[in-house]
Design a protein around this motif. Structure first.
Motif, PDB file in Angstrom:
ATOM      1  N   LEU A 303       0.827  -1.204   0.000  1.00  9.39           N
ATOM      2  CA  LEU A 303       0.000   0.000   0.000  1.00  9.39           C
ATOM      3  C   LEU A 303       0.859   1.250   0.000  1.00  9.39           C
ATOM      4  CD1 LEU A 303      -2.834  -0.899   2.560  1.00  9.39           C
ATOM      5  CD2 LEU A 303      -2.966  -0.869   0.058  1.00  9.39           C
ATOM      6  N   ALA A 304       0.337   2.285  -0.657  1.00 10.29           N
ATOM      7  CA  ALA A 304       0.969   3.603  -0.680  1.00 10.29           C
ATOM      8  C   ALA A 304       0.010   4.612  -0.078  1.00 10.29           C
ATOM      9  CB  ALA A 304       1.350   3.991  -2.111  1.00 10.29           C
ATOM     10  N   ALA A 305       0.541   5.763   0.300  1.00 10.03           N
ATOM     11  CA  ALA A 305      -0.293   6.793   0.914  1.00 10.03           C
ATOM     12  C   ALA A 305      -1.369   7.280  -0.044  1.00 10.03           C
ATOM     13  CB  ALA A 305       0.575   7.958   1.377  1.00 10.03           C
ATOM     14  N   ALA A 306      -1.081   7.209  -1.377  1.00 13.59           N
ATOM     15  CA  ALA A 306      -2.047   7.692  -2.366  1.00 13.59           C
ATOM     16  C   ALA A 306      -3.195   6.719  -2.589  1.00 13.59           C
ATOM     17  CB  ALA A 306      -1.333   7.956  -3.698  1.00 13.59           C
ATOM     18  N   ASP A 307      -3.166   5.538  -1.937  1.00 13.44           N
ATOM     19  CA  ASP A 307      -4.242   4.553  -2.121  1.00 13.44           C
ATOM     20  C   ASP A 307      -5.475   4.889  -1.310  1.00 13.44           C
ATOM     21  OD1 ASP A 307      -2.703   3.080  -3.867  1.00 13.44           O
ATOM     22  OD2 ASP A 307      -1.859   1.817  -2.287  1.00 13.44           O
ATOM     23  N   GLY A 308      -5.390   5.894  -0.437  1.00 13.35           N
ATOM     24  CA  GLY A 308      -6.557   6.256   0.350  1.00 13.35           C
ATOM     25  C   GLY A 308      -7.637   6.894  -0.499  1.00 13.35           C
ATOM     26  N   GLY A 309      -8.840   6.911   0.031  1.00 16.53           N
ATOM     27  CA  GLY A 309      -9.972   7.492  -0.684  1.00 16.53           C
ATOM     28  C   GLY A 309     -11.261   6.767  -0.359  1.00 16.53           C
ATOM     29  N   VAL A 310     -12.316   7.188  -1.028  1.00 19.05           N
ATOM     30  CA  VAL A 310     -13.629   6.574  -0.848  1.00 19.05           C
ATOM     31  C   VAL A 310     -13.867   5.621  -2.016  1.00 19.05           C
ATOM     32  CG1 VAL A 310     -16.097   6.969  -0.646  1.00 19.05           C
ATOM     33  CG2 VAL A 310     -14.496   8.600   0.379  1.00 19.05           C
ATOM     34  N   TYR A 311     -13.957   4.325  -1.701  1.00 21.17           N
ATOM     35  CA  TYR A 311     -14.154   3.291  -2.709  1.00 21.17           C
ATOM     36  C   TYR A 311     -15.638   2.886  -2.718  1.00 21.17           C
ATOM     37  CZ  TYR A 311      -9.101   2.763  -3.118  1.00 21.17           C
ATOM     38  OH  TYR A 311      -7.771   2.985  -3.362  1.00 21.17           O
ATOM     39  N   GLU A 312     -16.177   2.705  -3.918  1.00 20.60           N
ATOM     40  CA  GLU A 312     -17.594   2.377  -4.077  1.00 20.60           C
ATOM     41  C   GLU A 312     -17.741   1.091  -4.881  1.00 20.60           C
ATOM     42  OE1 GLU A 312     -21.395   5.031  -5.046  1.00 20.60           O
ATOM     43  OE2 GLU A 312     -20.256   4.554  -6.855  1.00 20.60           O
ATOM     44  N   CYS A 313     -18.624   0.228  -4.399  1.00 22.81           N
ATOM     45  CA  CYS A 313     -18.921  -1.035  -5.083  1.00 22.81           C
ATOM     46  C   CYS A 313     -20.368  -1.006  -5.538  1.00 22.81           C
ATOM     47  CB  CYS A 313     -18.678  -2.216  -4.144  1.00 22.81           C
ATOM     48  SG  CYS A 313     -19.309  -3.801  -4.761  1.00 22.81           S
ATOM     49  N   VAL A 314     -20.618  -1.449  -6.777  1.00 29.08           N
ATOM     50  CA  VAL A 314     -21.953  -1.510  -7.349  1.00 29.08           C
ATOM     51  C   VAL A 314     -22.204  -2.956  -7.774  1.00 29.08           C
ATOM     52  CG1 VAL A 314     -23.503  -0.684  -9.142  1.00 29.08           C
ATOM     53  CG2 VAL A 314     -21.839   0.876  -8.125  1.00 29.08           C
ATOM     54  N   ALA A 315     -23.279  -3.562  -7.214  1.00 31.63           N
ATOM     55  CA  ALA A 315     -23.672  -4.939  -7.564  1.00 31.63           C
ATOM     56  C   ALA A 315     -24.993  -4.897  -8.308  1.00 31.63           C
ATOM     57  CB  ALA A 315     -23.786  -5.790  -6.313  1.00 31.63           C
ATOM     58  N   ARG A 316     -25.126  -5.716  -9.358  1.00 36.37           N
ATOM     59  CA  ARG A 316     -26.325  -5.717 -10.188  1.00 36.37           C
ATOM     60  C   ARG A 316     -26.858  -7.141 -10.346  1.00 36.37           C
ATOM     61  NH1 ARG A 316     -22.935  -1.928 -12.601  1.00 36.37           N
ATOM     62  NH2 ARG A 316     -23.886   0.143 -12.945  1.00 36.37           N
ATOM     63  N   ASN A 317     -28.174  -7.256 -10.324  1.00 39.75           N
ATOM     64  CA  ASN A 317     -28.844  -8.496 -10.733  1.00 39.75           C
ATOM     65  C   ASN A 317     -29.991  -8.138 -11.664  1.00 39.75           C
ATOM     66  OD1 ASN A 317     -30.818  -7.499  -9.056  1.00 39.75           O
ATOM     67  ND2 ASN A 317     -30.729  -9.168  -7.566  1.00 39.75           N
ATOM     68  N   SER A 318     -30.812  -9.124 -11.984  1.00 33.66           N
ATOM     69  CA  SER A 318     -31.878  -8.899 -12.962  1.00 33.66           C
ATOM     70  C   SER A 318     -32.972  -7.981 -12.451  1.00 33.66           C
ATOM     71  CB  SER A 318     -32.487 -10.234 -13.385  1.00 33.66           C
ATOM     72  OG  SER A 318     -33.035 -10.901 -12.261  1.00 33.66           O
ATOM     73  N   VAL A 319     -32.972  -7.700 -11.149  1.00 35.84           N
ATOM     74  CA  VAL A 319     -34.038  -6.888 -10.571  1.00 35.84           C
ATOM     75  C   VAL A 319     -33.605  -5.445 -10.380  1.00 35.84           C
ATOM     76  CG1 VAL A 319     -35.595  -6.646  -8.600  1.00 35.84           C
ATOM     77  CG2 VAL A 319     -34.997  -8.910  -9.444  1.00 35.84           C
ATOM     78  N   GLY A 320     -32.380  -5.232  -9.906  1.00 44.17           N
ATOM     79  CA  GLY A 320     -31.959  -3.874  -9.617  1.00 44.17           C
ATOM     80  C   GLY A 320     -30.490  -3.800  -9.290  1.00 44.17           C
ATOM     81  N   VAL A 321     -30.107  -2.684  -8.637  1.00 43.93           N
ATOM     82  CA  VAL A 321     -28.717  -2.365  -8.350  1.00 43.93           C
ATOM     83  C   VAL A 321     -28.578  -2.091  -6.862  1.00 43.93           C
ATOM     84  CG1 VAL A 321     -26.825  -0.758  -8.796  1.00 43.93           C
ATOM     85  CG2 VAL A 321     -28.344  -1.436 -10.654  1.00 43.93           C
ATOM     86  N   GLY A 322     -27.455  -2.542  -6.280  1.00 44.14           N
ATOM     87  CA  GLY A 322     -27.118  -2.244  -4.899  1.00 44.14           C
ATOM     88  C   GLY A 322     -25.763  -1.578  -4.823  1.00 44.14           C
ATOM     89  N   LYS A 323     -25.636  -0.502  -4.018  1.00 41.64           N
ATOM     90  CA  LYS A 323     -24.393   0.247  -3.912  1.00 41.64           C
ATOM     91  C   LYS A 323     -23.950   0.309  -2.453  1.00 41.64           C
ATOM     92  CE  LYS A 323     -25.393   3.294  -7.850  1.00 41.64           C
ATOM     93  NZ  LYS A 323     -25.512   4.702  -8.285  1.00 41.64           N
ATOM     94  N   ALA A 324     -22.606   0.357  -2.275  1.00 42.04           N
ATOM     95  CA  ALA A 324     -22.027   0.512  -0.944  1.00 42.04           C
ATOM     96  C   ALA A 324     -20.661   1.150  -1.102  1.00 42.04           C
ATOM     97  CB  ALA A 324     -21.911  -0.827  -0.220  1.00 42.04           C
ATOM     98  N   GLU A 325     -20.215   1.901  -0.102  1.00 37.47           N
ATOM     99  CA  GLU A 325     -18.926   2.575  -0.157  1.00 37.47           C
ATOM    100  C   GLU A 325     -18.241   2.493   1.196  1.00 37.47           C
ATOM    101  OE1 GLU A 325     -20.236   7.176   0.743  1.00 37.47           O
ATOM    102  OE2 GLU A 325     -20.021   6.537  -1.355  1.00 37.47           O
ATOM    103  N   ALA A 326     -16.910   2.713   1.152  1.00 37.69           N
ATOM    104  CA  ALA A 326     -16.097   2.688   2.365  1.00 37.69           C
ATOM    105  C   ALA A 326     -14.957   3.676   2.196  1.00 37.69           C
ATOM    106  CB  ALA A 326     -15.555   1.292   2.642  1.00 37.69           C
ATOM    107  N   GLU A 327     -14.688   4.456   3.228  1.00 37.37           N
ATOM    108  CA  GLU A 327     -13.589   5.417   3.202  1.00 37.37           C
ATOM    109  C   GLU A 327     -12.331   4.741   3.743  1.00 37.37           C
ATOM    110  OE1 GLU A 327     -12.454   9.928   4.749  1.00 37.37           O
ATOM    111  OE2 GLU A 327     -14.340   8.982   5.335  1.00 37.37           O
TER     112      GLU A 327
END
Length: 505
Positions: A303-327
């Protein structure tokens, strides 16, 4: 009801069969030109695709049976030939019954019972057994045949989506003779509606408002029919589709520069399971040296210091979309911070343990002092009682120690406070050791004689009183201890006693 050939299909006989058996038992098997079986009225019940037996047995005492035949009455009132047997020309099958019917016995003249193989619903109706004899003539007997069918059932589940309106979730259908009855076995909250149609077909619909908590819950259909020993269950589980519910895992708030093997995972539920995942970083592209595999984001380098930030994950299925993030924060030296945090945690735990120990110690000390105080109170009470007892005993001894010699009397004007101590002192003097007694050791005071000390001033009397009190106290202690110290006349000041009177001659 009587049942035969269960493996091929049931042949059920109505209550009239028992009347026939009673009649046979009463009148015997041989009847003059009459039927042995079936009885005059007989209703048979048979299952479709099974074997059906229609009894027909005739006996004659004179002549012989020359021909037997079976006919069926159609619903429109017409008759159709089923089978015929002649005593010399053999037997013949007719129409749609050809190849499906036969006589039970190889000698139809002796036993004309008819066997229908693979019974069909269209075989239901009224059958006639016709007997031709010579020379007695013709005889007939009628039978009613009812054909049941095993219920044929099916269940059609309906895939539902969370948020839809109230609608049908499953349809259960069944057809049979007689028409079956349908019901639902489930704990889901909903409504059922039954419907019927021609030909014995039944259906039932179960409707509800779909929620994701209902997904996978049992929704079984039960089929009830008189041909079944117990209801037939058609198992089914409700299917409710809903969008993914996503969360980011893997970051433990202790990422430092140089850490290897770091990763973020996109955990997601949903029905159906998500098949597509997308990672992004807010405010820019993903850092170099990372890869996406399934629902995970792997850092293939330290890891480097520049790897920090807010990461977001988007999951999709046939019905809809789910999102989540972590700082994510990558620190330079969080290990020291972690050590300090761990030290603080240890110190806090130690302080807590010390407080607990102090509280326990205080409780123990308090209990000890309470117990000790109770013990001291008991001892003090006992000692007080003993002192009171000793004081009473001393008082009794002082009273009993008064000289009863009538020759020795004390003037009544002497204060009562001094009388007992003086008498006790005199007794002590008289009990002195041999050889020490002289004329001054024996004291006697006549009635009316007063000591010279009463002529002193009031101030001198108060001084002598204090000295006497001291002496009395010492005498009481000596009496209580059980031993008397020798007392010489000189032990009391002369002023107390005054001049001693001479003994009487």
């Amino acid at each position: 009801m009587w049942m035969a050939s269960r493996s091929w299909g049931a042949v059920l006989v109505g209550p009239c069969t028992w009347l026939m058996f009673l009649a046979l038992g009463r009148f015997g098997v041989s009847v003059w030109g009459d039927f042995v079986e079936p009885p005059p009225s007989l209703s048979l019940l048979s299952m479709a695709e099974g074997l059906t037996r229609l009894p027909c047995l005739f006996r004659v005492q004179e002549g012989q049976v020359v021909q037997v035949s079976w006919t069926r009455e159609r619903p429109d009132g017409g008759k159709e030939q089923v089978i015929t047997a002649h005593h010399t020309e053999g037997h013949t099958e007719f129409g749609r019954f050809s190849g499906r019917v036969r006589f039970e016995s190889s000698d139809p003249m002796a036993n004309a019972a008819l066997i229908i193989g693979s019974t069909e619903v269209s075989d239901e109706g009224t059958y006639t057994c016709h007997i031709s004899t010579f020379p007695s003539g013709n005889f007939e007997r009628w039978l009613s045949l009812t054909v049941w069918t095993m219920p044929i059932s099916s269940l059609e589940p309906v895939e539902m989506v969370e948020g839809q309106s109230f609608r049908v979730a499953a349809i259960c259908r069944s057809v049979g003779r007689p028409p079956p009855r349908l019901s639902w076995d489930t704990e889901l909250v909903g409504q059922s509606q039954n419907r019927s149609s021609e030909g014995g077909a039944m259906s039932t619909h179960f409707s509800l408002h779909p929620l994701r908590s209902m997904n996978g819950q049992p929704l079984d259909c039960l089929v009830w029919h008189p041909s079944l020993d117990k209801p037939r269950r058609i198992a089914n589980r409700l299917v409710v589709h809903f969008p993914p519910d996503t969360a980011v895992r893997g970051y433990d708030e202790n990422w430092v520069v140089g850490l290897e093997g770091a990763s973020l995972r996109c955990e997601s539920g949903g029905n159906p399971k998500p098949q597509s995942f997308t990672w992004s970083r807010r405010g820019g592209a993903l850092p170099e040296g990372v890869r996406m595999e399934g629902g995970a984001l792997w850092f293939d380098r330290p890891l480097a210091a520049a790897d920090g930030g807010v990461y977001e994950c988007v999951a999709r299925n046939s019905v809809g979309v789910g999102k989540a993030e972590a700082e994510v924060m990558v620190a330079d030296s969080p290990r020291r911070e972690a050590s300090f945090s761990g030290l603080v945690t240890i110190l806090g735990a130690a302080a807590g343990a010390l407080v607990v120990v102090m509280v326990i110690s205080m409780v123990i000390v308090s209990l000890y002092h309470k117990r000790r105080n109770r013990k001291l109170e008991r001892e003090l009470s006992k000692t007080t009682e003993e002192i009171c007892t000793m004081s009473r005993q001393a008082s009794f001894r002082r009273v009993n120690s008064v000289n009863t010699d009538p020759r020795i009397q004390v003037d009544d004007d002497v204060p009562l406070r001094l009388e007992s101590p003086m008498r006790t002192s005199l007794s002590s003097l008289s009990a002195g050791p041999p050889g020490k007694r002289d004329s001054h050791s024996t004291l006697s005071m006549g009635r009316g004689e007063r000591p010279a000390s009463h002529n002193s001033t009031r101030r001198g009397e108060r001084g002598r009183d204090r000295e006497m009190d001291t002496y009395v106290s010492n005498s009481i202690i000596a009496l209580d201890s059980g031993s008397h110290a020798p007392l010489a006349p000189s032990s009391l000041p002369p002023s107390v006693w005054g001049p001693l009177p001479h003994p009487r001659s």
